[in-house]
Motif scaffolding. Structure first.
Motif, PDB file in Angstrom:
ATOM      1  N   LEU A   1      -5.519   1.600   3.041  1.00  0.00           N
ATOM      2  CA  LEU A   1      -4.167   1.254   3.709  1.00  0.00           C
ATOM      3  C   LEU A   1      -3.532   1.203   2.404  1.00  0.00           C
ATOM      4  CD1 LEU A   1      -4.035   0.128   7.765  1.00  0.00           C
ATOM      5  CD2 LEU A   1      -3.266   2.686   7.227  1.00  0.00           C
ATOM      6  N   ILE A   2      -4.407   0.422   2.376  1.00  0.00           N
ATOM      7  CA  ILE A   2      -3.525  -1.036   0.636  1.00  0.00           C
ATOM      8  C   ILE A   2      -3.070   0.433  -0.100  1.00  0.00           C
ATOM      9  CG2 ILE A   2      -3.710  -2.190  -1.292  1.00  0.00           C
ATOM     10  CD1 ILE A   2      -5.801  -3.318   1.183  1.00  0.00           C
ATOM     11  N   LEU A   3      -3.880   1.138  -0.652  1.00  0.00           N
ATOM     12  CA  LEU A   3      -3.672   2.312  -1.883  1.00  0.00           C
ATOM     13  C   LEU A   3      -2.667   3.280  -1.660  1.00  0.00           C
ATOM     14  CD1 LEU A   3      -6.955   3.160  -3.365  1.00  0.00           C
ATOM     15  CD2 LEU A   3      -5.322   1.758  -3.809  1.00  0.00           C
ATOM     16  N   THR A   4      -2.887   3.408  -0.459  1.00  0.00           N
ATOM     17  CA  THR A   4      -1.643   4.531   0.136  1.00  0.00           C
ATOM     18  C   THR A   4      -0.449   4.642   0.993  1.00  0.00           C
ATOM     19  OG1 THR A   4      -2.939   6.085   1.890  1.00  0.00           O
ATOM     20  CG2 THR A   4      -1.173   6.537   2.133  1.00  0.00           C
ATOM     21  N   TYR A   5       0.240   3.069   0.980  1.00  0.00           N
ATOM     22  CA  TYR A   5       1.007   2.521   1.251  1.00  0.00           C
ATOM     23  C   TYR A   5       1.958   1.516   0.442  1.00  0.00           C
ATOM     24  CZ  TYR A   5       0.816   5.018   5.253  1.00  0.00           C
ATOM     25  OH  TYR A   5       0.764   6.269   7.134  1.00  0.00           O
ATOM     26  N   MET A   6       0.526   0.803  -0.587  1.00  0.00           N
ATOM     27  CA  MET A   6       0.903   0.189  -1.784  1.00  0.00           C
ATOM     28  C   MET A   6       1.041  -1.394  -1.194  1.00  0.00           C
ATOM     29  SD  MET A   6       0.198   1.521  -4.188  1.00  0.00           S
ATOM     30  CE  MET A   6       0.493   0.454  -5.935  1.00  0.00           C
ATOM     31  N   LEU A   7       0.001  -1.776  -0.057  1.00  0.00           N
ATOM     32  CA  LEU A   7       0.412  -2.395   0.330  1.00  0.00           C
ATOM     33  C   LEU A   7       0.277  -4.516  -0.630  1.00  0.00           C
ATOM     34  CD1 LEU A   7      -1.208  -1.894   4.028  1.00  0.00           C
ATOM     35  CD2 LEU A   7       1.263  -1.698   2.987  1.00  0.00           C
TER      36      LEU A   7
END
Length: 502
Positions: A260-266
């Motif tokens: 999630l962090i990498l996909t959406y650059m959270l």
């Protein structure tokens, strides 16, 4: 409160176990569930939180999971099979002690109990939703692709059906008791409490961030399931089930969170910036260091404060990719380090100075583990920006723990905000040292001195006064002591080894 106080008084008269476990509810007794609500509104509420049942149970659950991962010595006459040496580089395999049982990520998961397997399937469903809401790579954003809100909306829509499909039916059907009329609530069941923590585990759709508060929400989701008997199995002991929870559910959860962090650059939530331990997580460092501590020989023996299991990598191995990577499939600490190495470039001491400080510890993983437990309490549970959004229900309760000691006033307590922070634009991710004021509602954090590598390593090796590194100076040297068998009493056996003696 009177029945609860009486129960607490009775419990105090009985001998308490040295290492208490999270208590399971009696399924034969109806339970009054409560729709989880936010209770930490301003800094003054932190004192109540630190004496609440929720705080006690969070700490108990962490200690329980942590201890289950500590290597065990085979005792004389034990019928336990000789363990397979821990996989890893040849030098580690050669030094492994065949009379010590270690616990690794790569251990076969086919033997996990059915509820653990079902939770892994649930995590796969969450992971698959990411593919349904791809980010717009042309948006040119450094942090926070707005398509994360699409992912979250899909997850929110499907949460009820997913939980009904993958959670044990006896948990969802746990006997409920009608709320009193004055509460204004109808009949609230376990689903309302479980769903609140489940949805809180995946980041904030408003702020487009993810951090240790969301990681905490997932831990509490599992704690709720544990209390409701989801993992009850008479053929397994508590430690075996606890290890399955960590390796079979928490580690897969962390992998989904990292995607999630990498996909959406959270953006990191409630972050200390470069001075935090990790941009997003803390749990893998606690549990990963526990995997590598000096073995214990009995269930009454306290967790070791120093030393490492034979064949363990050195703490200093984390700073070199070629030494750290061989262990990331076996150990949660090194798995988290591997994620950092995948997403960050440059010298390790520069992008992760806190972890670099810790890598200089020469007294083994036992010392690292004890420091991590204390640091988690200080840097996560004592910090308003991290726990301000945590909701309280009946399973992790806002009610005061009758056995809790009054919280000691530490630097963490003194620095809490005195009024509600603004919602949305930055209240949830403001750094703890930022000061309120000015026309913009806040000013930038002061520039902190950066530890040069040599000084950081020397400080982490054990001299509590030799460094300005936050890992040493920000951890209080004393903690409140509660009654035997309570979470606060655990500090008597887990005080950080570098803490100054008074």
């Amino acid at each position: 409160m009177e029945p609860r106080a009486m129960a607490a008084s009775a419990a105090q008269r009985r001998p308490s176990p040295l290492h208490p476990k999270l208590e399971r509810l009696d399924p034969a007794k109806p339970h009054t569930f409560i729709r989880p609500t936010k209770r930490i509104i301003e800094g003054s509420d932190m004192s109540h939180f630190l004496t609440s049942g929720a705080y006690r149970d969070i700490m108990l659950f962490i200690f329980q999971l942590n201890r289950s991962l500590c290597p065990r010595k085979k005792t004389a006459g034990s019928s336990a099979p000789t363990p397979t040496p821990t996989p890893g580089p040849p030098r580690a395999r050669a030094r492994a002690d065949p009379n010590v049982q270690t616990f690794t990520l790569s251990a076969g998961r086919n033997s996990d109990i059915e509820p653990i397997k079902k939770l892994r399937e649930l995590l796969k469903k969450v992971d698959a939703i990411i593919d349904e809401a791809p980010p717009d790579k042309n948006a040119g954003r450094r942090f926070g692709y707005a398509q994360f809100r699409d992912f979250y909306a899909l997850l929110e829509q499907r949460a009820d059906s997913l939980l009904k499909e993958y959670l044990p039916q006896h948990v969802l059907g746990f006997s409920t008791q009608q709320q009193p009329p004055e509460s204004g609530e109808g009949r609230v069941g376990p689903m309302e409490e479980l769903k609140a923590y489940f949805l809180g585990s995946w980041g904030s759709q408003q702020r487009l961030d993810y951090g240790t508060g969301h990681e905490l929400s997932f831990l509490v989701f599992l704690g709720c399931l544990y209390k409701l008997g989801a993992f009850q199995d008479d053929s397994r002991d508590t430690d075996e089930i606890s290890r399955s929870i960590v390796f079979g559910v928490i580690e897969p959860y962390l992998k989904v969170a990292r995607r999630l962090i990498l996909t959406y650059m959270l953006e990191p939530a409630g972050s200390h910036g470069v001075w935090g331990l990790d941009d997003h997580s803390f749990m893998p460092y606690i549990f990963g260091s526990a995997q590598l501590t000096r073995p214990i020989s009995s269930e009454t023996e306290p967790m070791p404060l120093e030393g490492s299991v034979a064949g363990a990598p050195k703490p200093s191995d984390v700073v070199k990719v070629e030494l750290a990577n061989p262990h990331k499939e076996e150990n949660m600490y090194f798995s988290a380090i591997g994620f950092i190495n995948d997403v960050k470039t440059g010298p390790f001491w520069e992008h992760s100075p806190m972890l670099f400080d810790i890598s200089g510890i020469t007294d083994g993983w036992g010392k690292v583990n004890k420091g991590m437990l204390k640091m988690y309490d200080a840097e996560v549970l004592h910090k308003f920006p991290v726990v301000q959004h945590f909701p309280f229900g009946s399973l992790f309760s806002w009610e005061a723990d009758p056995a809790a000691a009054k919280p000691e006033r530490t630097v963490h307590m003194a620095q809490q905000p005195t009024a509600t922070l603004p919602q949305g634009g930055g209240g949830g991710t403001r750094t703890p040292w930022a000061q309120t004021g000015g026309t913009t509602g806040g000013i930038a954090a002061p520039m902190l001195p950066r530890n040069p590598p040599a000084a950081a390593a020397a400080a982490a090796a054990g001299d509590a006064g030799a460094s300005s590194g936050r890992f040493v100076s920000d951890v209080p040297s004393t903690f409140p002591q509660g009654d035997p068998g309570t979470a606060s009493a655990q500090y008597s056996i887990t005080a950080a080894p570098w803490a100054k003696k008074k």
